[in-house]
Design an enzyme around this catalytic site. Structure first.
Site, short mmCIF file in Angstrom:
data_model
loop_
_atom_site.label_atom_id
_atom_site.label_comp_id
_atom_site.label_asym_id
_atom_site.label_seq_id
_atom_site.Cartn_x
_atom_site.Cartn_y
_atom_site.Cartn_z
N ARG A 197 28.16 -8.15 -26.90
CA ARG A 197 27.90 -9.55 -26.59
C ARG A 197 26.63 -9.98 -27.30
O ARG A 197 25.69 -9.21 -27.44
CB ARG A 197 27.73 -9.78 -25.07
N HIS A 204 33.43 -13.84 -33.46
CA HIS A 204 33.90 -13.27 -32.18
C HIS A 204 35.41 -12.98 -32.27
O HIS A 204 36.20 -13.43 -31.45
CB HIS A 204 33.60 -14.19 -31.00
P1 NDP Z 1 33.49 -0.45 -20.28
O1 NDP Z 1 33.16 -1.06 -18.98
O2 NDP Z 1 34.67 0.46 -20.36
O3 NDP Z 1 32.24 0.36 -20.84
C1 NDP Z 1 30.94 -0.13 -20.78
C2 NDP Z 1 29.98 0.95 -21.25
O4 NDP Z 1 28.68 0.38 -21.32
C3 NDP Z 1 29.92 2.13 -20.29
O5 NDP Z 1 29.76 3.34 -21.00
C4 NDP Z 1 28.64 1.82 -19.50
O6 NDP Z 1 27.97 2.96 -18.96
C5 NDP Z 1 27.79 1.20 -20.57
N1 NDP Z 1 26.71 0.40 -19.97
C6 NDP Z 1 26.82 -0.65 -19.13
N2 NDP Z 1 25.59 -1.07 -18.73
C7 NDP Z 1 24.70 -0.26 -19.34
C8 NDP Z 1 23.29 -0.14 -19.32
N3 NDP Z 1 22.53 -0.96 -18.58
N4 NDP Z 1 22.71 0.84 -20.04
C9 NDP Z 1 23.46 1.69 -20.78
N5 NDP Z 1 24.81 1.66 -20.84
C10 NDP Z 1 25.42 0.69 -20.13
O7 NDP Z 1 33.65 -1.65 -21.33
P2 NDP Z 1 34.55 -1.72 -22.65
O8 NDP Z 1 34.25 -0.55 -23.50
O9 NDP Z 1 35.97 -1.98 -22.28
O10 NDP Z 1 34.00 -3.07 -23.31
C11 NDP Z 1 32.64 -3.19 -23.67
C12 NDP Z 1 32.31 -4.63 -24.03
O11 NDP Z 1 32.84 -4.97 -25.30
C13 NDP Z 1 32.85 -5.72 -23.13
O12 NDP Z 1 32.11 -5.83 -21.92
C14 NDP Z 1 32.74 -6.96 -23.99
O13 NDP Z 1 31.48 -7.56 -23.81
C15 NDP Z 1 32.84 -6.40 -25.40
N6 NDP Z 1 34.09 -6.85 -26.06
C16 NDP Z 1 33.98 -7.64 -27.19
C17 NDP Z 1 35.09 -8.04 -27.86
C18 NDP Z 1 34.99 -8.80 -29.14
O14 NDP Z 1 36.01 -9.27 -29.66
N7 NDP Z 1 33.81 -8.93 -29.69
C19 NDP Z 1 36.44 -7.70 -27.39
C20 NDP Z 1 36.44 -6.83 -26.24
C21 NDP Z 1 35.29 -6.45 -25.60
P3 NDP Z 1 28.68 3.96 -17.90
O15 NDP Z 1 29.67 4.75 -18.73
O16 NDP Z 1 27.59 4.77 -17.38
O17 NDP Z 1 29.36 3.06 -16.88
C1 OXD Z 2 36.57 -9.62 -24.61
C2 OXD Z 2 36.30 -10.52 -25.72
O1 OXD Z 2 35.68 -9.39 -23.78
O2 OXD Z 2 37.27 -11.00 -26.36
O3 OXD Z 2 37.69 -9.08 -24.55
O4 OXD Z 2 35.15 -10.76 -26.05
#
Ligand code: NDP
Ligand code: OXD
Length: 313
Positions: free
Chosen positions: A228, A276
């Site tokens: 993000r 995005h």
């Molecule tokens: P998940 O919830 O599966 O994974 C999130 C990861 O981030 C976990 O490993 C988590 O740690 C870690 N995390 C969260 N908070 C912290 C923190 N404070 N410090 C360190 N690590 C942290 O999410 P996804 O992998 O499914 O998706 C990740 C993000 O990708 C989404 O939230 C979205 O914002 C973005 N996204 C963007 C898209 C785009 O088109 N640009 C499309 C899809 C998603 P832990 O393992 O310990 O829980």
């Molecule tokens: C998502 C995105 O979170 O599209 O899937 O950003």
């Protein structure tokens, strides 16, 4: 009883059509054209206006049409119902394609070759092996783990950083504030796949860029963000790119989207910008997941991929 499709900035029609084709017996309604708000039980949502979901008193669950849920949790008046997010091979595959493409583009110095091409210059650059380059993935969730797996198969060294301790094959794992320094100090290409939460907002600033490995085989570190935009401090990012603290960046997400016309990021020649679009949510692919979720919930089974509101993801 009905299922609501409510989205801001996306076209709801393909979502309603795709869902109707996999759930032919359900009534699908598109906001704001909802004759009976009391009948709405489930809602497929992207970036709803704050407060709007309170118009549906019998909502049982919300399905975020993205993997991230910051677009929902920013609404302090969100109904206290379950929230499930997208976890699906189609979305994960799209994100891994984008991440791997960007890593390879910087690793193989494609921006410099493009400059040579523009000048009709036949010149080769010293090329390190993938094994000499360490990719550090911030966020070892659904998306981070899949990208890391493919990057490992391409031969890259890998580090990963998460909130809680994780074990991921072929990845040296670090976690929390205590693990950040060591994670960053060995990273050449930093990939952000974190969710936006109160803990991650503005996390990636000049203090992060300054701690990346500066004497690595690429001649300096690279930053890649598809998590993000508000996780990166853009003023610091621009300064790091101009000052060659970073040798390049690939950015799919921004503090403000669409990226404003006057953003200096547009004109930096070591930056790749995508709008995005790293992993778009496909109605055709994802309607099957939503249909399975609705059917399971109606059958009294728990929803998959539930969001923890307190954690913020
Ligand atoms: P998940 O919830 O599966 O994974 C999130 C990861 O981030 C976990 O490993 C988590 O740690 C870690 N995390 C969260 N908070 C912290 C923190 N404070 N410090 C360190 N690590 C942290 O999410 P996804 O992998 O499914 O998706 C990740 C993000 O990708 C989404 O939230 C979205 O914002 C973005 N996204 C963007 C898209 C785009 O088109 N640009 C499309 C899809 C998603 P832990 O393992 O310990 O829980
Ligand atoms: C998502 C995105 O979170 O599209 O899937 O950003």
């Amino acid at each position: 009883m009905s299922i609501l499709v409510l989205m801001d900035g996306w076209n709801p029609a393909p979502w309603a059509a795709a869902l109707q084709s996999v759930l032919p017996d359900e009534q699908i309604v598109i906001y704001p054209d909802v004759a009976d708000p009391d009948a709405v039980e489930y809602a497929l949502v992207w970036a709803p206006e704050s407060g709007v979901l309170n118009r549906f008193p019998n909502l049982k669950a919300l399905f975020s049409l993205g993997a991230g849920v910051d677009h929902l949790l920013r609404d302090n008046s969100l109904p206290e119902v379950a929230i499930a997010r997208i976890v699906d091979p189609d979305l994960t595959g799209r994100m891994s394609e984008w991440v791997v493409a960007q890593v390879l583009l910087h690793h193989r110095q494609q921006l410099r070759y493009l400059e040579f091409q523009k000048k009709s210059l036949w010149r080769d650059l010293e090329q390190p092996a993938a094994a000499e380059v360490c990719v550090g993935v911030m966020g070892l969730g659904e998306l981070g783990r899949d990208a890391a797996d493919i990057l490992h198969r391409l031969g890259f060294a890998l580090r990963g950083w998460s909130r809680t301790a994780r074990t991921v094959p072929h990845v040296s794992c670090f976690n929390g504030a205590d693990g950040l320094d060591e994670f960053l100090s060995g990273t050449d290409i930093l990939v952000c796949l974190l969710p936006l939460t109160t803990d991650t907002e503005a996390l990636i600033d000049n203090t992060v860029f300054d701690r990346l490995r500066s004497d690595g085989p690429l001649g300096g570190p690279v930053f890649i963000n598809a998590g993000r935009g508000r996780i990166q401090v853009e003023a610091d990012l621009v300064a790091a790119l101009r000052g060659k603290v970073l040798i390049g960046a690939s950015l799919d997400v921004f503090e403000v989207e669409p990226l404003p016309q006057d953003s200096p990021l547009w004109s930096l020649d070591n930056v790749i910008i995508t709008p995005h679009a790293a992993a778009v949510s496909s109605p055709k692919a994802l309607s099957h997941l939503i249909a399975r979720q609705v059917q399971a919930h109606r059958a009294g089974q728990p929803l998959a991929h539930l969001v923890d509101r307190a954690r913020g993801y």
